[in-house]
Design a protein around this motif. Structure first.
Motif, mmCIF file in Angstrom:
data_model
loop_
_atom_site.group_PDB
_atom_site.id
_atom_site.type_symbol
_atom_site.label_atom_id
_atom_site.label_comp_id
_atom_site.label_asym_id
_atom_site.label_seq_id
_atom_site.Cartn_x
_atom_site.Cartn_y
_atom_site.Cartn_z
ATOM 1 N N VAL A 13 -3.320 48.973 -16.509
ATOM 2 C CA VAL A 13 -4.611 49.472 -16.305
ATOM 3 C C VAL A 13 -4.552 50.375 -14.821
ATOM 4 O O VAL A 13 -3.805 49.664 -13.938
ATOM 5 C CB VAL A 13 -5.732 48.345 -16.105
ATOM 6 C CG1 VAL A 13 -7.156 48.808 -15.852
ATOM 7 C CG2 VAL A 13 -5.666 47.330 -17.370
ATOM 8 N N THR A 34 -5.479 50.920 -11.456
ATOM 9 C CA THR A 34 -5.920 50.133 -10.499
ATOM 10 C C THR A 34 -5.035 50.274 -9.317
ATOM 11 O O THR A 34 -4.031 50.951 -9.347
ATOM 12 C CB THR A 34 -6.268 48.677 -10.903
ATOM 13 O OG1 THR A 34 -5.255 48.056 -10.912
ATOM 14 C CG2 THR A 34 -6.944 48.572 -12.157
ATOM 15 N N TYR A 90 5.874 37.081 -11.986
ATOM 16 C CA TYR A 90 4.390 37.479 -12.506
ATOM 17 C C TYR A 90 4.305 37.181 -14.115
ATOM 18 O O TYR A 90 3.256 36.371 -14.280
ATOM 19 C CB TYR A 90 4.204 38.913 -12.394
ATOM 20 C CG TYR A 90 2.774 39.386 -12.724
ATOM 21 C CD1 TYR A 90 1.642 39.258 -12.120
ATOM 22 C CD2 TYR A 90 2.752 40.299 -14.134
ATOM 23 C CE1 TYR A 90 0.343 39.791 -12.488
ATOM 24 C CE2 TYR A 90 1.359 40.698 -14.324
ATOM 25 C CZ TYR A 90 0.344 40.431 -13.908
ATOM 26 O OH TYR A 90 -0.845 40.861 -14.199
ATOM 27 N N ARG A 111 -11.239 38.649 -0.556
ATOM 28 C CA ARG A 111 -11.030 38.673 1.009
ATOM 29 C C ARG A 111 -11.648 40.028 1.540
ATOM 30 O O ARG A 111 -12.261 39.767 2.574
ATOM 31 C CB ARG A 111 -9.509 38.632 1.401
ATOM 32 C CG ARG A 111 -8.739 37.406 0.959
ATOM 33 C CD ARG A 111 -7.293 37.505 1.059
ATOM 34 N NE ARG A 111 -6.906 38.446 -0.084
ATOM 35 C CZ ARG A 111 -5.757 38.905 -0.327
ATOM 36 N NH1 ARG A 111 -4.711 38.078 0.140
ATOM 37 N NH2 ARG A 111 -5.588 39.764 -1.273
HETATM 38 N N1 LIG Z 1 -3.736 46.424 -13.399
HETATM 39 C C1 LIG Z 1 -2.874 46.322 -14.407
HETATM 40 O O1 LIG Z 1 -2.394 47.156 -15.122
HETATM 41 C C2 LIG Z 1 -3.048 44.873 -15.075
HETATM 42 C C3 LIG Z 1 -2.778 44.803 -16.443
HETATM 43 C C4 LIG Z 1 -2.852 43.458 -16.909
HETATM 44 C C5 LIG Z 1 -3.578 42.185 -16.389
HETATM 45 N N2 LIG Z 1 -4.313 42.711 -15.038
HETATM 46 C C6 LIG Z 1 -4.577 41.615 -14.240
HETATM 47 O O2 LIG Z 1 -6.037 41.979 -14.098
HETATM 48 C C7 LIG Z 1 -6.440 41.123 -12.986
HETATM 49 C C8 LIG Z 1 -7.096 42.193 -12.057
HETATM 50 O O3 LIG Z 1 -6.065 43.182 -11.586
HETATM 51 P P1 LIG Z 1 -6.420 44.655 -10.910
HETATM 52 O O4 LIG Z 1 -5.424 45.750 -11.521
HETATM 53 O O5 LIG Z 1 -7.863 45.164 -11.189
HETATM 54 O O6 LIG Z 1 -5.927 44.460 -9.351
HETATM 55 P P2 LIG Z 1 -6.236 45.085 -8.157
HETATM 56 O O7 LIG Z 1 -6.863 46.452 -8.316
HETATM 57 O O8 LIG Z 1 -5.028 44.937 -7.305
HETATM 58 O O9 LIG Z 1 -7.315 44.095 -7.601
HETATM 59 C C9 LIG Z 1 -6.772 42.915 -7.322
HETATM 60 C C10 LIG Z 1 -8.069 41.834 -6.957
HETATM 61 O O10 LIG Z 1 -7.484 40.580 -6.628
HETATM 62 C C11 LIG Z 1 -8.084 39.946 -5.380
HETATM 63 N N3 LIG Z 1 -7.123 39.117 -4.796
HETATM 64 C C12 LIG Z 1 -5.921 39.159 -4.803
HETATM 65 N N4 LIG Z 1 -5.388 38.150 -3.945
HETATM 66 C C13 LIG Z 1 -6.561 37.373 -3.598
HETATM 67 C C14 LIG Z 1 -6.781 36.547 -2.661
HETATM 68 N N5 LIG Z 1 -5.748 35.572 -2.114
HETATM 69 N N6 LIG Z 1 -8.025 35.929 -2.543
HETATM 70 C C15 LIG Z 1 -9.147 36.723 -3.004
HETATM 71 N N7 LIG Z 1 -8.948 37.708 -3.901
HETATM 72 C C16 LIG Z 1 -7.483 38.189 -4.041
HETATM 73 C C17 LIG Z 1 -8.136 41.472 -4.659
HETATM 74 O O11 LIG Z 1 -9.177 41.236 -3.220
HETATM 75 P P3 LIG Z 1 -8.665 41.430 -2.155
HETATM 76 O O12 LIG Z 1 -7.633 41.879 -1.538
HETATM 77 O O13 LIG Z 1 -9.982 41.845 -1.189
HETATM 78 O O14 LIG Z 1 -8.845 39.941 -1.586
HETATM 79 C C18 LIG Z 1 -8.606 42.369 -5.555
HETATM 80 O O15 LIG Z 1 -9.989 42.357 -5.551
HETATM 81 C C19 LIG Z 1 -5.406 40.615 -12.448
HETATM 82 O O16 LIG Z 1 -5.540 39.266 -12.665
HETATM 83 C C20 LIG Z 1 -4.149 41.277 -13.016
HETATM 84 O O17 LIG Z 1 -3.013 40.362 -13.014
HETATM 85 C C21 LIG Z 1 -3.920 43.787 -14.522
#
Ligand SMILES: NC(=O)c1ccc[n+]([C@@H]2O[C@H](COP(=O)([O-])OP(=O)(O)OC[C@H]3O[C@@H](n4cnc5c(N)ncnc54)[C@H](OP(=O)(O)O)[C@@H]3O)[C@@H](O)[C@H]2O)c1
Length: 262
Positions: free
Chosen positions: A198, A200, A163, A38
């Motif tokens: 991670v 983030t 989740y 978004r």
């Molecule tokens: N961080 C962790 O510890 C961790 C661990 C294991 C797995 N993961 C997985 O890794 C992936 C990335 O996570 P992250 O930690 O990088 O998260 P993040 O920094 O919160 O980023 C989330 C991303 O998803 C996008 N997003 C969320 N809802 C959306 C929607 N309705 N439409 C379009 N884009 C959407 C957001 O973009 P906008 O807000 O700009 O739309 C943002 O770019 C996820 O699948 C998460 O479940 C994360």
């Protein structure tokens, strides 16, 4: 990675975290990356940081809206000729980055988690596979899964609500997709990458809002030992760089010193 130079990668969730780092890594390896999220401006800004010969283009797309996704893939087809690599990174844990509780969460919040983490992954995958089949059947689909997609983490003070169910679905989707592709004798690869925590936006907001931790998530004394987004994008580059006969099925990645699902 030479074989991907000039090819087209779609990265969902490229405006932040793992998706943003992945978009940069792929562009640094010469890929033409289209990021979907978004906050389109955040993806566009990444293009200035590309060191390699690739490019990053941001498209505004709300992944909970099927029309947005279909329009994005139509635009990619018309502007880039199709898709060679899809990285499904976008993810949603709950409003205000607090996990959507099974006891107190709203049904709409649950739907948003499932729409983003499961349905959007499936729609993007279906559209990307159609395009990959038209382009020689050599593509690669990568799902960013989670350790919570294999075992429900035991966080009694901050349960993860719906989740883990959404991420368990990603584990099943990965294998079911592989079976459907095998039936077609397709050469398209499917990889699930399952990181532990991670550093983030997702975990920083969670740590601040839920756990009350503000700084030094990675410090020696920190409760949270975390991976960096680059640790995950390195794994993506590794999986993509394997020879055509090799398919990395599943990679779980955790920081040193952490037990499974700690
Ligand atoms: N961080 C962790 O510890 C961790 C661990 C294991 C797995 N993961 C997985 O890794 C992936 C990335 O996570 P992250 O930690 O990088 O998260 P993040 O920094 O919160 O980023 C989330 C991303 O998803 C996008 N997003 C969320 N809802 C959306 C929607 N309705 N439409 C379009 N884009 C959407 C957001 O973009 P906008 O807000 O700009 O739309 C943002 O770019 C996820 O699948 C998460 O479940 C994360």
């Amino acid at each position: 990675m030479e074989r991907w130079e000039g090819k087209v990668a779609v990265v969902t969730g490229a405006s932040a975290g793992i998706g943003a780092t992945t978009a940069l890594a792929l562009a640094d390896h010469g890929m033409r990356v289209v990021g979907l999220a978004r906050r389109q401006h955040k993806i566009q800004e990444l293009n200035n940081a590309v060191k390699g010969r690739g490019t990053i283009r941001g498209l505004r797309c709300d992944l909970t809206n099927e029309e947005d996704i279909l329009a994005a893939f139509r635009w990619i087809q018309n502007s880039f000729g199709g898709v060679d690599v899809l990285v499904n990174s976008a993810g949603f844990i709950g409003n205000k980055t607090v996990p959507a509780s099974l006891l107190s969460g709203s049904s709409n919040e649950w739907r948003s988690v499932l729409d983003t983490n499961v349905v959007a992954v499936s729609i993007c995958t279906r559209e990307a596979v159609k395009s990959m089949r038209r382009r020689g059947d050599n593509g690669h689909i990568i799902h960013i899964n989670s350790l919570a997609g294999h075992k429900v983490p035991f966080f009694p003070s901050t349960p993860l609500g719906i989740y883990p169910a959404s991420k368990h679905a990603v584990t099943a989707l990965t294998e079911s997709l592989r079976i459907e592709l095998m039936a077609l004798k397709s050469r398209i690869k499917v990889t699930s990458i399952s990181p532990g925590s991670v550093d983030t936006e997702m975990t920083r907001t969670f740590a601040t809002n839920v756990l009350g931790i503000k700084d030094q998530l990675n410090g020696e004394q920190s409760y949270f030992k975390q991976l960096l987004p680059e640790d995950v994008s390195d794994a993506i580059v590794y999986a993509l760089g394997t020879r055509p006969n090799v398919q990395v099925h599943e990679l779980t990645i955790q920081p040193i010193g952490q037990r499974l699902c700690e």
